[in-house]
Design an enzyme around this catalytic site. Structure first.
Site, PDB file in Angstrom:
ATOM      1  N   ARG A 137      89.603  41.878  62.135  1.00  0.00           N
ATOM      2  CA  ARG A 137      90.104  40.806  60.984  1.00  0.00           C
ATOM      3  C   ARG A 137      91.062  41.464  60.083  1.00  0.00           C
ATOM      4  NH1 ARG A 137      86.114  38.901  63.845  1.00  0.00           N
ATOM      5  NH2 ARG A 137      85.248  41.008  63.302  1.00  0.00           N
ATOM      6  N   THR A 138      90.314  42.350  59.233  1.00  0.00           N
ATOM      7  CA  THR A 138      91.160  43.026  58.020  1.00  0.00           C
ATOM      8  C   THR A 138      92.298  43.413  58.583  1.00  0.00           C
ATOM      9  OG1 THR A 138      88.924  43.450  57.264  1.00  0.00           O
ATOM     10  CG2 THR A 138      90.737  44.224  56.138  1.00  0.00           C
ATOM     11  N   LYS A 161      93.585  67.538  63.662  1.00  0.00           N
ATOM     12  CA  LYS A 161      94.219  68.852  63.690  1.00  0.00           C
ATOM     13  C   LYS A 161      93.511  69.521  62.157  1.00  0.00           C
ATOM     14  CE  LYS A 161      98.633  67.739  65.570  1.00  0.00           C
ATOM     15  NZ  LYS A 161     100.100  67.603  64.932  1.00  0.00           N
ATOM     16  N   ARG A 193      91.054  51.644  55.272  1.00  0.00           N
ATOM     17  CA  ARG A 193      89.747  51.638  55.295  1.00  0.00           C
ATOM     18  C   ARG A 193      89.310  52.822  55.586  1.00  0.00           C
ATOM     19  NH1 ARG A 193      86.477  47.021  59.022  1.00  0.00           N
ATOM     20  NH2 ARG A 193      86.859  45.782  57.139  1.00  0.00           N
TER      21      ARG A 193
HETATM   22  N1   CP Z   1      85.381  40.837  57.831  1.00  0.00           N
HETATM   23  C1   CP Z   1      85.735  42.140  58.264  1.00  0.00           C
HETATM   24  O1   CP Z   1      86.015  43.094  57.656  1.00  0.00           O
HETATM   25  O2   CP Z   1      85.968  42.409  59.703  1.00  0.00           O
HETATM   26  P1   CP Z   1      86.555  43.536  60.463  1.00  0.00           P
HETATM   27  O3   CP Z   1      85.845  44.903  60.431  1.00  0.00           O
HETATM   28  O4   CP Z   1      86.728  42.970  61.804  1.00  0.00           O
HETATM   29  O5   CP Z   1      87.892  43.834  59.702  1.00  0.00           O
END
Ligand code: CP
Length: 309
Positions: A57-58, A86, A107
């Site tokens: 999603r994110t 590497k 992320r």
């Molecule tokens: N809600 C959420 O962060 O979903 P993902 O981990 O799929 O991005």
């Protein structure tokens, strides 16, 4: 045109006021008309999407948001295939990608990694999740969903259920809720209680959650239930995960006995919500995921100070 966050980073919800959150939500409402047809306000702009951890999603909603704004994205969905393999440091990776893009979403499993990126880079950095610590854009879309579904956030009783120790979504959401007039109830297995540092922080901000050990009783009192997955990947020891893996499950009968509160979940779910509830009017987790697009369009527009907002 107000420029609430123009040129800034968005790495935590902690430093955002209620007014700022509401402003982005208002802007997101205005973006709804572009979520299917698009606009060109970000034409020529590039977003980097650096995902060192899995995401559906994110990552995809950020990409959709940028493309619906007329911009484009480059990035990766794991460190496989990058020069991290590497031995390149995170700092060097970030400094390099900064040469290519106008805004960055990252992320990463390490808590504080987004803050580090923000300190290092001159372009706006958005935190797409750093370990168990923060997921501030999820909170924006969670608040937006609550407001869209219930009309307002003030006055509501909200139960957070599931993994409150490792879940970054409930960590960020509960912080944001300190700016609203809500009652907060916490329900989790004992091992997965909300950490004391966050409980203290909430209390200092005037929000004293009620911890309840009985799921049904905690749902009985709620206008909305925010359920979370047990975060297997965060457990230091998989045997500890197994002890709580099936700690709770919400099904149609339970929802009915609790007068059908609104049910949210950041997704992905594993087995904590029976798919049998998906068609009920009060289960809105796929709409919630969909709200990620207008909300993230609004945020990107704001950070890049795009015209036609
Ligand atoms: N809600 C959420 O962060 O979903 P993902 O981990 O799929 O991005």
């Amino acid at each position: 045109m107000p420029d609430t966050f123009a040129g800034q980073d968005f790495t935590t919800i902690r430093d955002k006021s209620r007014e700022e959150l509401e402003y982005i939500m208002d802007e997101a409402r205005g973006m709804e008309k572009y979520t299917k047809v698009g606009t060109d306000s970000a034409s020529g702009r590039l977003m980097g999407t650096l995902f060192f951890e899995p995401s559906t999603r994110t990552r995809l909603s950020f990409q959709a948001a940028m493309k619906r704004l007329g911009g484009d994205t480059i990035g990766f969905s794991s460190k496989e295939g990058t020069s991290v393999k590497k031995g390149e440091t995170l700092a060097d990776t970030l400094r390099t990608v900064e040469q290519y893009v106008d805004i960055l979403v990252m992320r990463h499993p390490s808590e504080g990694s987004a803050k580090l990126a923000a300190e290092l880079l001159d372009i706006p950095v958005i935190n797409g999740g750093d370990g168990s610590a923060n997921h501030p854009t999820q909170t924006l879309l969670d608040l937006y969903t609550i407001r869209e579904e219930l009309g307002e956030i003030d006055g509501k009783t909200i139960t957070l259920a599931g993994d409150l120790r490792y879940s970054r979504t409930t960590r960020s959401l509960s912080r944001a809720l300190t700016g609203f007039d809500v009652e907060l109830i916490l329900n989790s297995p004992e091992q997965l209680r909300m950490k004391d540092d966050l409980l203290l922080e909430l209390e200092e901000e005037g929000l004293k959650p009620e911890e309840m050990s009985d799921l049904e009783a905690s749902m009985q009192k709620a206008d909305l239930v925010y359920a979370t997955r047990i975060q297997k990947e965060r457990f230091p020891d998989v045997s500890e995960y197994r002890k709580v893996a099936n700690a709770y499950r919400i099904d149609r009968e339970l929802l009915e006995r609790c007068n059908n509160p609104l049910l949210l979940h950041p997704l992905p779910r594993v087995n904590e919500i029976d798919p049998d509830v998906d068609e009920l009017d009060n289960t809105v987790f796929f709409d919630q995921a969909g709200n990620g697009v207008p909300v993230r369009m609004a945020l990107i527009s704001n950070l890049l100070n795009l015209s036609d907002r």
